[in-house]
Design an enzyme around this catalytic site. Sequence first.
Site, PDB file in Angstrom:
ATOM      1  N   SER A 277      -3.724   2.403  21.273  1.00 30.43           N
ATOM      2  CA  SER A 277      -4.302   2.757  20.281  1.00 30.43           C
ATOM      3  C   SER A 277      -4.516   4.373  20.049  1.00 30.43           C
ATOM      4  CB  SER A 277      -5.983   2.434  20.098  1.00 30.43           C
ATOM      5  OG  SER A 277      -5.993   0.849  19.872  1.00 30.43           O
TER       6      SER A 277
ATOM      7  N   GLU B  81       0.870  -2.665  14.981  1.00 24.18           N
ATOM      8  CA  GLU B  81       0.825  -1.609  13.849  1.00 24.18           C
ATOM      9  C   GLU B  81      -0.704  -1.138  13.578  1.00 24.18           C
ATOM     10  OE1 GLU B  81       3.642  -1.721  11.165  1.00 24.18           O
ATOM     11  OE2 GLU B  81       5.201  -2.851  12.075  1.00 24.18           O
ATOM     12  N   GLY B  82      -1.523  -1.299  14.807  1.00 25.79           N
ATOM     13  CA  GLY B  82      -2.750  -0.852  14.542  1.00 25.79           C
ATOM     14  C   GLY B  82      -3.753  -1.954  14.630  1.00 25.79           C
TER      15      GLY B  82
ATOM     16  N   GLN C 293     -16.490 -32.169  -0.298  1.00 25.03           N
ATOM     17  CA  GLN C 293     -16.825 -31.063  -0.676  1.00 25.03           C
ATOM     18  C   GLN C 293     -16.906 -30.014   0.555  1.00 25.03           C
ATOM     19  OE1 GLN C 293     -20.616 -31.286  -2.546  1.00 25.03           O
ATOM     20  NE2 GLN C 293     -19.621 -31.823  -4.787  1.00 25.03           N
TER      21      GLN C 293
ATOM     22  N   GLY D 169      -7.625 -33.327  14.850  1.00 24.44           N
ATOM     23  CA  GLY D 169      -6.946 -33.491  16.013  1.00 24.44           C
ATOM     24  C   GLY D 169      -5.185 -33.323  15.894  1.00 24.44           C
TER      25      GLY D 169
ATOM     26  N   PHE E 119      11.108   0.977  17.384  1.00 23.76           N
ATOM     27  CA  PHE E 119      10.158   1.920  17.362  1.00 23.76           C
ATOM     28  C   PHE E 119       9.422   2.125  18.659  1.00 23.76           C
ATOM     29  CE2 PHE E 119       5.926   3.199  15.811  1.00 23.76           C
ATOM     30  CZ  PHE E 119       6.314   4.323  14.862  1.00 23.76           C
TER      31      PHE E 119
ATOM     32  N   ARG F  35       1.742  -1.000   7.797  1.00 25.83           N
ATOM     33  CA  ARG F  35       0.739  -1.651   7.629  1.00 25.83           C
ATOM     34  C   ARG F  35       0.933  -2.490   6.345  1.00 25.83           C
ATOM     35  NH1 ARG F  35      -2.684   3.460  10.693  1.00 25.83           N
ATOM     36  NH2 ARG F  35      -1.824   2.495  12.612  1.00 25.83           N
TER      37      ARG F  35
END
Length: 390
Positions: free
Chosen positions: A131, A366-367, A282, A343, A122, A246
């Site tokens: 853009s 794609e935007g 946690q 690490g 494409f 998208r």
Amino acid sequence: MALDADTFEQLLDQVARFVREKLRPREEEVALSDAIPADIVSDMRQLGLFGLAIPEEFGGLGLNVSEEVQVLFRLGQTSPAFRSVIGTNNGIGSQGIIFDGTAEQKQRYLPRMASGELIGSFALTEPEAGSDAGSLRTSARRDGDSFVINGTKRFITNAPQAGVFTVFARTDPNTSTASGVSAFLVDADLPEITLGKKDRKMGQQGAHTCDVIFEDVRVPVDAIIGGEKNIGKGFATAMKVLDRGRLTISAVCVGVAERLIGDSLNYAIERKQFGQPIAEFQLVQAMLADMRTECFAARCMIEETARRFDAGQPIATEAACCKMFASEMVGRVADKAVQIHGGAGYVADSGIKRFYRDVRLFRIYEGTTQIQQLVIARNMVRDARRTAGA
Ligand code: COS
């Protein structure tokens, strides 16, 4: 649905097994060699992956988008470069033909795309038009029954492998915006087309992009997608293709996120600090929970948008919502995956580090996220005005 439910379930199982047994063990090799091994491409052909979204009458599997995203959730669980091999044939490289092509164009290109014999690519973006795609400068000058194309396209995915480009070029020289742009199908082997050298990217090694330069490339009028009646309508074709693209990119983001969540969870259960697995802490649990929640939200958005697409409803706004959320989500997930691995996630031989770089592209191609925001907000304002005016 083109496949019956059992056959579709088998396909999903096959893809999951292919990813687990064939693709994951080769991720590092692909990253180092910057190439997808030929045996893997051949396996992809056997599985029918090049033609997932190409109608059955042209030799594809004919999946609808709801089905395709399920495949991509699974295929996404490995290096995105693997998906890129089949990405343009199912997406931006073929959908323009499927949406708007003539019967002859479909017959000429789709069967070979479905089999993987021909790679579609494409060509929209240019050095000065990213853009702001509507400002593209590549020109297509009419000369009798042909057009002569001149211009440079940039960052074109799968260009080095491409057999046919969908090229967006300005057929009306008196315009400088989205109107006056037409979409052409141009065979890649024409001598007046040259390729730049492969871009050296931040990530996604194995997936290739480069410049494509058109110098006096002569094509017949019937190379226009949809034929002569579609002169000047190429930008709408591009936008329709991108809306769908998208959505499918978003599904790949979810696949990658699920992979990273799985790896992070396994690591957190195995890795001990302060005398216990870090999964018991946690603060680590909070990261895992955030990752899971965001990924689940993206998956739900995508499934709902795919359902609407398959029902024939407009999805430009929802596809942009999915792309923005899923691509940003996988960025945050990758960041937390590095954090959980500590690490071990940062060092050279870590797959996590590689994914962290790979996923950065999802927020751009794609935007960009900013373009998705613009599309969403513009559509909101337009719809509100329509409602107010009704
Ligand atoms: N579906 C169908 N048609 C659409 C459409 C859509 N989703 N969005 C726009 N169009 C049509 C419009 O209807 C308009 O046609 P008319 O003039 O006949 O009404 C035409 O396309 C131009 O639309 P618009 O005025 O919105 O164009 P803009 O130049 O303002 O640009 C954005 C629109 C910014 C949304 C577009 O340029 C864009 O998506 N940019 C990002 C490009 C991109 O994703 N590049 C990635 C590279 S490809 S991997």
